[in-house]
Design a protein around this motif. Structure first.
Motif, PDB file in Angstrom:
ATOM      1  N   ALA A 164       0.831  -1.200   0.000  1.00  0.00           N
ATOM      2  CA  ALA A 164       0.000   0.000   0.000  1.00  0.00           C
ATOM      3  C   ALA A 164       0.867   1.252   0.000  1.00  0.00           C
ATOM      4  CB  ALA A 164      -0.915   0.005   1.212  1.00  0.00           C
ATOM      5  N   LYS A 165       0.238   2.360  -0.355  1.00  0.00           N
ATOM      6  CA  LYS A 165       0.910   3.653  -0.373  1.00  0.00           C
ATOM      7  C   LYS A 165       0.099   4.620   0.489  1.00  0.00           C
ATOM      8  CE  LYS A 165       2.480   7.291  -3.475  1.00  0.00           C
ATOM      9  NZ  LYS A 165       2.563   7.741  -4.868  1.00  0.00           N
ATOM     10  N   VAL A 166       0.784   5.355   1.372  1.00  0.00           N
ATOM     11  CA  VAL A 166       0.124   6.321   2.237  1.00  0.00           C
ATOM     12  C   VAL A 166      -0.183   7.568   1.417  1.00  0.00           C
ATOM     13  CG1 VAL A 166       0.347   7.749   4.289  1.00  0.00           C
ATOM     14  CG2 VAL A 166       1.282   5.442   4.284  1.00  0.00           C
ATOM     15  N   LEU A 167      -1.468   7.920   1.305  1.00  0.00           N
ATOM     16  CA  LEU A 167      -1.865   9.105   0.546  1.00  0.00           C
ATOM     17  C   LEU A 167      -1.827  10.355   1.411  1.00  0.00           C
ATOM     18  CD1 LEU A 167      -4.819   7.689  -1.576  1.00  0.00           C
ATOM     19  CD2 LEU A 167      -2.443   8.017  -2.254  1.00  0.00           C
ATOM     20  N   LYS A 168      -2.545  10.336   2.557  1.00  0.00           N
ATOM     21  CA  LYS A 168      -2.542  11.506   3.438  1.00  0.00           C
ATOM     22  C   LYS A 168      -3.040  11.133   4.824  1.00  0.00           C
ATOM     23  CE  LYS A 168      -7.019  13.024   1.679  1.00  0.00           C
ATOM     24  NZ  LYS A 168      -7.761  14.111   1.059  1.00  0.00           N
ATOM     25  N   HIS A 169      -2.708  12.001   5.784  1.00  0.00           N
ATOM     26  CA  HIS A 169      -3.197  11.882   7.152  1.00  0.00           C
ATOM     27  C   HIS A 169      -4.279  12.937   7.343  1.00  0.00           C
ATOM     28  CE1 HIS A 169       0.051   9.180   8.158  1.00  0.00           C
ATOM     29  NE2 HIS A 169       0.934  10.052   7.711  1.00  0.00           N
ATOM     30  N   LEU A 170      -5.376  12.564   7.990  1.00  0.00           N
ATOM     31  CA  LEU A 170      -6.471  13.499   8.193  1.00  0.00           C
ATOM     32  C   LEU A 170      -7.228  13.142   9.457  1.00  0.00           C
ATOM     33  CD1 LEU A 170      -9.462  12.185   6.545  1.00  0.00           C
ATOM     34  CD2 LEU A 170      -7.421  11.766   5.223  1.00  0.00           C
ATOM     35  N   LYS A 171      -8.167  14.001   9.817  1.00  0.00           N
ATOM     36  CA  LYS A 171      -9.006  13.762  10.985  1.00  0.00           C
ATOM     37  C   LYS A 171     -10.443  13.532  10.543  1.00  0.00           C
ATOM     38  CE  LYS A 171      -6.713  16.006  14.793  1.00  0.00           C
ATOM     39  NZ  LYS A 171      -6.919  16.948  15.896  1.00  0.00           N
ATOM     40  N   GLY A 172     -11.148  12.710  11.295  1.00  0.00           N
ATOM     41  CA  GLY A 172     -12.534  12.417  10.986  1.00  0.00           C
ATOM     42  C   GLY A 172     -13.460  13.514  11.479  1.00  0.00           C
ATOM     43  N   ASP A 173     -14.754  13.298  11.349  1.00  0.00           N
ATOM     44  CA  ASP A 173     -15.751  14.258  11.807  1.00  0.00           C
ATOM     45  C   ASP A 173     -15.728  14.361  13.324  1.00  0.00           C
ATOM     46  OD1 ASP A 173     -16.557  14.644   9.198  1.00  0.00           O
ATOM     47  OD2 ASP A 173     -18.155  13.140   9.328  1.00  0.00           O
ATOM     48  N   LYS A 174     -16.149  15.531  13.814  1.00  0.00           N
ATOM     49  CA  LYS A 174     -16.181  15.751  15.253  1.00  0.00           C
ATOM     50  C   LYS A 174     -17.376  15.024  15.859  1.00  0.00           C
ATOM     51  CE  LYS A 174     -15.019  19.307  18.341  1.00  0.00           C
ATOM     52  NZ  LYS A 174     -14.790  20.723  18.555  1.00  0.00           N
ATOM     53  N   VAL A 175     -17.126  14.334  16.945  1.00  0.00           N
ATOM     54  CA  VAL A 175     -18.169  13.641  17.688  1.00  0.00           C
ATOM     55  C   VAL A 175     -18.306  14.352  19.030  1.00  0.00           C
ATOM     56  CG1 VAL A 175     -18.897  11.467  18.718  1.00  0.00           C
ATOM     57  CG2 VAL A 175     -17.632  11.455  16.585  1.00  0.00           C
ATOM     58  N   ILE A 176     -19.515  14.809  19.358  1.00  0.00           N
ATOM     59  CA  ILE A 176     -19.743  15.520  20.615  1.00  0.00           C
ATOM     60  C   ILE A 176     -20.324  14.542  21.632  1.00  0.00           C
ATOM     61  CG2 ILE A 176     -21.054  17.359  21.736  1.00  0.00           C
ATOM     62  CD1 ILE A 176     -20.894  18.861  19.066  1.00  0.00           C
ATOM     63  N   VAL A 177     -19.693  14.503  22.798  1.00  0.00           N
ATOM     64  CA  VAL A 177     -20.152  13.664  23.896  1.00  0.00           C
ATOM     65  C   VAL A 177     -20.712  14.604  24.957  1.00  0.00           C
ATOM     66  CG1 VAL A 177     -19.489  11.970  25.623  1.00  0.00           C
ATOM     67  CG2 VAL A 177     -18.340  11.999  23.410  1.00  0.00           C
ATOM     68  N   HIS A 191     -14.492  14.902  20.284  1.00  0.00           N
ATOM     69  CA  HIS A 191     -13.414  13.988  19.871  1.00  0.00           C
ATOM     70  C   HIS A 191     -13.345  13.956  18.353  1.00  0.00           C
ATOM     71  CE1 HIS A 191     -10.769  10.516  19.841  1.00  0.00           C
ATOM     72  NE2 HIS A 191     -11.552   9.974  18.931  1.00  0.00           N
ATOM     73  N   ARG A 192     -12.121  13.975  17.815  1.00  0.00           N
ATOM     74  CA  ARG A 192     -11.896  13.790  16.380  1.00  0.00           C
ATOM     75  C   ARG A 192     -10.850  12.703  16.215  1.00  0.00           C
ATOM     76  NH1 ARG A 192     -11.079  19.059  12.904  1.00  0.00           N
ATOM     77  NH2 ARG A 192     -11.506  17.552  11.273  1.00  0.00           N
ATOM     78  N   GLN A 193     -11.212  11.624  15.551  1.00  0.00           N
ATOM     79  CA  GLN A 193     -10.318  10.490  15.345  1.00  0.00           C
ATOM     80  C   GLN A 193      -9.327  10.797  14.230  1.00  0.00           C
ATOM     81  OE1 GLN A 193     -10.442   7.578  17.191  1.00  0.00           O
ATOM     82  NE2 GLN A 193      -8.545   7.040  16.174  1.00  0.00           N
ATOM     83  N   SER A 194      -8.071  10.400  14.434  1.00  0.00           N
ATOM     84  CA  SER A 194      -7.036  10.572  13.410  1.00  0.00           C
ATOM     85  C   SER A 194      -7.042   9.369  12.480  1.00  0.00           C
ATOM     86  CB  SER A 194      -5.667  10.711  14.056  1.00  0.00           C
ATOM     87  OG  SER A 194      -5.627  11.859  14.860  1.00  0.00           O
TER      88      SER A 194
END
Length: 150
Positions: A61-74, A89-92
């Motif tokens: 595999a090839k790494v395209l990019k690092h990003l964060k997911g949608d914000k989850v409010i608890v 929380h925002r998951q990486s």
């Protein structure tokens, strides 16, 4: 051709030229990585199952990019107590592109399956002989006692 591979503690079904979002990997963007923990390989109907992983198989595999997911409010609240907590929380994630699936272990597994089939045929022949010698006893029927008046 597809494979089920374990990446960062999770299992993914991947095929060539597929983009997958996985938990954050330590690799740099644009670098090539290889995953050796291939649990299952399917090559046009020929399935190779690992125990626990297929030996010699890997996913490139090839790494395209690092990003964060949608914000989850608890949000936590207890009514009539004045207790409120708000947390976010925002998951990486890492987006990877599957460049290829290498399945070297497919021929070794096919030979083992033939040996297992021969063993099961031998045990299947022995089973009916053992069943013929055993006698089956019928179960006793439950009987109801009549009620007596007092």
């Amino acid at each position: 051709m597809y494979a089920i591979v374990e990446i960062a503690g999770q299992q993914f079904k991947v095929s060539k030229d597929q983009k997958v979002y996985v938990h954050r990997l330590d690799s740099e963007e644009g670098s090539n990585i290889s995953f050796d923990k291939v649990l299952l390989l399917d090559d046009n109907g020929t399935i190779t199952l690992g125990a626990p992983a297929v030996e010699g198989a890997s996913v490139e595999a090839k790494v395209l990019k690092h990003l964060k997911g949608d914000k989850v409010i608890v949000f936590k609240k207890k009514r009539r107590k004045g207790y409120k907590k708000k947390n976010g929380h925002r998951q990486s994630f890492t987006q990877i592109l599957i460049e290829g699936i290498v399945g070297v272990g497919a021929k070794k597994k096919a030979a083992k399956k033939e040996v297992e089939v021969e063993k099961t045929e031998a045990t299947a022949e022995a089973k009916p002989k053992a069943e013929a010698t055993e006698e089956v006893k019928p179960k006793a029927k439950a009987t109801k006692k009549p009620k007596t008046e007092e």
